[in-house]
Design a protein around this motif. Sequence first.
Motif, PDB file in Angstrom:
ATOM      1  N   THR A  51      -5.468 -28.067 -17.066  1.00  0.00           N
ATOM      2  CA  THR A  51      -6.844 -27.579 -16.929  1.00  0.00           C
ATOM      3  C   THR A  51      -7.415 -27.879 -15.551  1.00  0.00           C
ATOM      4  O   THR A  51      -8.297 -27.167 -15.073  1.00  0.00           O
ATOM      5  CB  THR A  51      -7.737 -28.216 -18.002  1.00  0.00           C
ATOM      6  OG1 THR A  51      -7.618 -29.651 -17.927  1.00  0.00           O
ATOM      7  CG2 THR A  51      -7.323 -27.753 -19.390  1.00  0.00           C
ATOM      8  N   ARG A  52      -6.927 -28.935 -14.913  1.00  0.00           N
ATOM      9  CA  ARG A  52      -7.268 -29.206 -13.516  1.00  0.00           C
ATOM     10  C   ARG A  52      -5.984 -28.984 -12.732  1.00  0.00           C
ATOM     11  O   ARG A  52      -5.052 -29.774 -12.782  1.00  0.00           O
ATOM     12  CB  ARG A  52      -7.764 -30.645 -13.340  1.00  0.00           C
ATOM     13  CG  ARG A  52      -8.477 -30.949 -12.015  1.00  0.00           C
ATOM     14  CD  ARG A  52      -7.581 -30.918 -10.821  1.00  0.00           C
ATOM     15  NE  ARG A  52      -8.202 -31.421  -9.605  1.00  0.00           N
ATOM     16  CZ  ARG A  52      -7.632 -31.357  -8.405  1.00  0.00           C
ATOM     17  NH1 ARG A  52      -6.434 -30.770  -8.265  1.00  0.00           N
ATOM     18  NH2 ARG A  52      -8.250 -31.843  -7.345  1.00  0.00           N
ATOM     19  N   LYS A  53      -5.911 -27.884 -11.994  1.00  0.00           N
ATOM     20  CA  LYS A  53      -4.696 -27.516 -11.302  1.00  0.00           C
ATOM     21  C   LYS A  53      -4.415 -28.487 -10.149  1.00  0.00           C
ATOM     22  O   LYS A  53      -5.325 -28.858  -9.409  1.00  0.00           O
ATOM     23  CB  LYS A  53      -4.803 -26.094 -10.737  1.00  0.00           C
ATOM     24  CG  LYS A  53      -5.151 -25.033 -11.778  1.00  0.00           C
ATOM     25  CD  LYS A  53      -4.089 -24.950 -12.861  1.00  0.00           C
ATOM     26  CE  LYS A  53      -4.434 -23.861 -13.882  1.00  0.00           C
ATOM     27  NZ  LYS A  53      -3.468 -23.828 -15.005  1.00  0.00           N
ATOM     28  N   ALA A 116      11.714 -34.898 -15.119  1.00  0.00           N
ATOM     29  CA  ALA A 116      11.981 -33.492 -15.393  1.00  0.00           C
ATOM     30  C   ALA A 116      12.147 -33.204 -16.880  1.00  0.00           C
ATOM     31  O   ALA A 116      12.269 -32.033 -17.266  1.00  0.00           O
ATOM     32  CB  ALA A 116      13.224 -33.045 -14.635  1.00  0.00           C
ATOM     33  N   ASP A 117      12.147 -34.229 -17.725  1.00  0.00           N
ATOM     34  CA  ASP A 117      12.204 -34.018 -19.178  1.00  0.00           C
ATOM     35  C   ASP A 117      10.883 -34.382 -19.850  1.00  0.00           C
ATOM     36  O   ASP A 117      10.843 -34.593 -21.064  1.00  0.00           O
ATOM     37  CB  ASP A 117      13.347 -34.810 -19.795  1.00  0.00           C
ATOM     38  CG  ASP A 117      13.220 -36.312 -19.572  1.00  0.00           C
ATOM     39  OD1 ASP A 117      12.248 -36.737 -18.907  1.00  0.00           O
ATOM     40  OD2 ASP A 117      14.088 -37.065 -20.056  1.00  0.00           O
ATOM     41  N   THR A 118       9.805 -34.437 -19.068  1.00  0.00           N
ATOM     42  CA  THR A 118       8.481 -34.775 -19.600  1.00  0.00           C
ATOM     43  C   THR A 118       7.625 -33.520 -19.716  1.00  0.00           C
ATOM     44  O   THR A 118       7.642 -32.661 -18.828  1.00  0.00           O
ATOM     45  CB  THR A 118       7.780 -35.792 -18.683  1.00  0.00           C
ATOM     46  OG1 THR A 118       8.504 -37.016 -18.710  1.00  0.00           O
ATOM     47  CG2 THR A 118       6.348 -36.053 -19.140  1.00  0.00           C
ATOM     48  N   ILE A 119       6.874 -33.442 -20.797  1.00  0.00           N
ATOM     49  CA  ILE A 119       5.924 -32.346 -21.009  1.00  0.00           C
ATOM     50  C   ILE A 119       4.520 -32.944 -21.028  1.00  0.00           C
ATOM     51  O   ILE A 119       4.185 -33.730 -21.927  1.00  0.00           O
ATOM     52  CB  ILE A 119       6.195 -31.606 -22.339  1.00  0.00           C
ATOM     53  CG1 ILE A 119       7.645 -31.138 -22.406  1.00  0.00           C
ATOM     54  CG2 ILE A 119       5.224 -30.441 -22.497  1.00  0.00           C
ATOM     55  CD1 ILE A 119       8.044 -30.152 -21.334  1.00  0.00           C
ATOM     56  N   LEU A 120       3.704 -32.596 -20.040  1.00  0.00           N
ATOM     57  CA  LEU A 120       2.355 -33.141 -19.954  1.00  0.00           C
ATOM     58  C   LEU A 120       1.416 -32.440 -20.922  1.00  0.00           C
ATOM     59  O   LEU A 120       1.513 -31.228 -21.137  1.00  0.00           O
ATOM     60  CB  LEU A 120       1.799 -32.960 -18.536  1.00  0.00           C
ATOM     61  CG  LEU A 120       2.468 -33.717 -17.388  1.00  0.00           C
ATOM     62  CD1 LEU A 120       1.779 -33.348 -16.079  1.00  0.00           C
ATOM     63  CD2 LEU A 120       2.417 -35.218 -17.612  1.00  0.00           C
ATOM     64  N   ASP A 121       0.497 -33.200 -21.491  1.00  0.00           N
ATOM     65  CA  ASP A 121      -0.622 -32.609 -22.214  1.00  0.00           C
ATOM     66  C   ASP A 121      -1.446 -31.788 -21.217  1.00  0.00           C
ATOM     67  O   ASP A 121      -1.596 -32.183 -20.055  1.00  0.00           O
ATOM     68  CB  ASP A 121      -1.481 -33.714 -22.823  1.00  0.00           C
ATOM     69  CG  ASP A 121      -2.703 -33.176 -23.533  1.00  0.00           C
ATOM     70  OD1 ASP A 121      -2.582 -32.830 -24.714  1.00  0.00           O
ATOM     71  OD2 ASP A 121      -3.782 -33.101 -22.892  1.00  0.00           O
ATOM     72  N   PRO A 122      -1.978 -30.624 -21.613  1.00  0.00           N
ATOM     73  CA  PRO A 122      -2.706 -29.767 -20.660  1.00  0.00           C
ATOM     74  C   PRO A 122      -3.883 -30.451 -19.975  1.00  0.00           C
ATOM     75  O   PRO A 122      -4.287 -30.030 -18.883  1.00  0.00           O
ATOM     76  CB  PRO A 122      -3.181 -28.600 -21.537  1.00  0.00           C
ATOM     77  CG  PRO A 122      -2.217 -28.551 -22.671  1.00  0.00           C
ATOM     78  CD  PRO A 122      -1.843 -29.978 -22.934  1.00  0.00           C
ATOM     79  N   HIS A 123      -4.443 -31.499 -20.576  1.00  0.00           N
ATOM     80  CA  HIS A 123      -5.609 -32.172 -19.998  1.00  0.00           C
ATOM     81  C   HIS A 123      -5.237 -33.455 -19.251  1.00  0.00           C
ATOM     82  O   HIS A 123      -6.128 -34.231 -18.919  1.00  0.00           O
ATOM     83  CB  HIS A 123      -6.617 -32.502 -21.102  1.00  0.00           C
ATOM     84  CG  HIS A 123      -7.153 -31.302 -21.810  1.00  0.00           C
ATOM     85  ND1 HIS A 123      -8.191 -30.530 -21.318  1.00  0.00           N
ATOM     86  CD2 HIS A 123      -6.772 -30.717 -22.989  1.00  0.00           C
ATOM     87  CE1 HIS A 123      -8.442 -29.542 -22.157  1.00  0.00           C
ATOM     88  NE2 HIS A 123      -7.600 -29.634 -23.170  1.00  0.00           N
TER      89      HIS A 123
END
Length: 368
Positions: A51-53, A116-123
């Motif tokens: 959400t914050r690029k 490279a195997d981590t998925i960030l929460d969008p916020h």
Amino acid sequence: MSAVMVADERAAARAPAVGPAARRSRVIVLIPARNEELGIVAAMESVEAQTRKPDRRIVISDNSTDGTVERARSRPGWEVWETVGNRGRKGGALNQAWAILEPTLSDADFVLTMDADTILDPHFIENARLKYLQEESNGLLLGGVCANFSGLPLNTALGALQMMEYARATKINRSRRGTAPVLAGAATMLSVQALRSVYRERGHLYEPVLTEDYELSLVLRAHGYVTLAPSACRARTDLMPTMSALWAQRLRWYRGAFEALRAHGFEPGIRSDIAWLAFSLWAAASRWLFLIALAATAITVGHMTFSPWLLLLFALASLLRVIQVSELGWKYMVLAGLMVEELYYALFLEAVLWRSFYLACTQRSAHW
């Protein structure tokens, strides 16, 4: 740059050098990757969905021999750098990237490093920046904000046990008001000001040790910086699919922690870690001693009588474990309440802990 890294020189030139007085903070994302063609795109997509690029997005390919570079370059808006002569794995790749980036950064900027195997929460970035602003207004010297982790889907009993372990770690972080002993390299947003305090002292950020993220966390805390894992900052990461892979991962984590603490000694800000590891060793030993005492009693006496008070103690322990994993759903709550599988899991981790302690005490420090 000849001995540092092959980078997108045009992209590097576009980044203006800014002075410490500039207060508009930028966020630079760094993803070190080695042969990560299977997961790199998902990690990049999680950054793109923020959400914050971020202001810059960089993949650092470290001696990749698969399609990592090609897949990373296929995503618009990304820079792809390749290390040169790096023997320090992830930490060495980040050191090379920092050497290029540091002159272009302001003290108000942030560097977000993630696996490279981590998925960030969008916020994640939005919440991490907000936490920095809040703590800055309170006068707190904040060095880094780390994610609270959960696991990516792994539909096995071992996967469930690791999910429960991560859930309990999140609960512990909350009970500490978000204070975290380690800024996990899987996903952490670091203050450039804090990183510079380390860089100016020793000429590089990461040491070539087993747990470079924990060692950097120790140094930051010794410099007076606080390390946090706020509940609003979340990410998901791969779980270990087999017991042998889990043994290797935890052996590296635990041994790296012992060796980092041995190297730093009783420096201010990290003494609590020594006490915590000492307590963990004592707790692990006491569980094994308890089981040995039960076995000895059964062999010598021939029978055992359990007090109702002991059964009540087990019931309270079971209830506590159920509450700790309640956010995962009822299946995990049932598994936690039974405690049988988790007992075996705990014994396994304690065996790794003692093996790590033995190796840290009897052998030379292990490097990458």
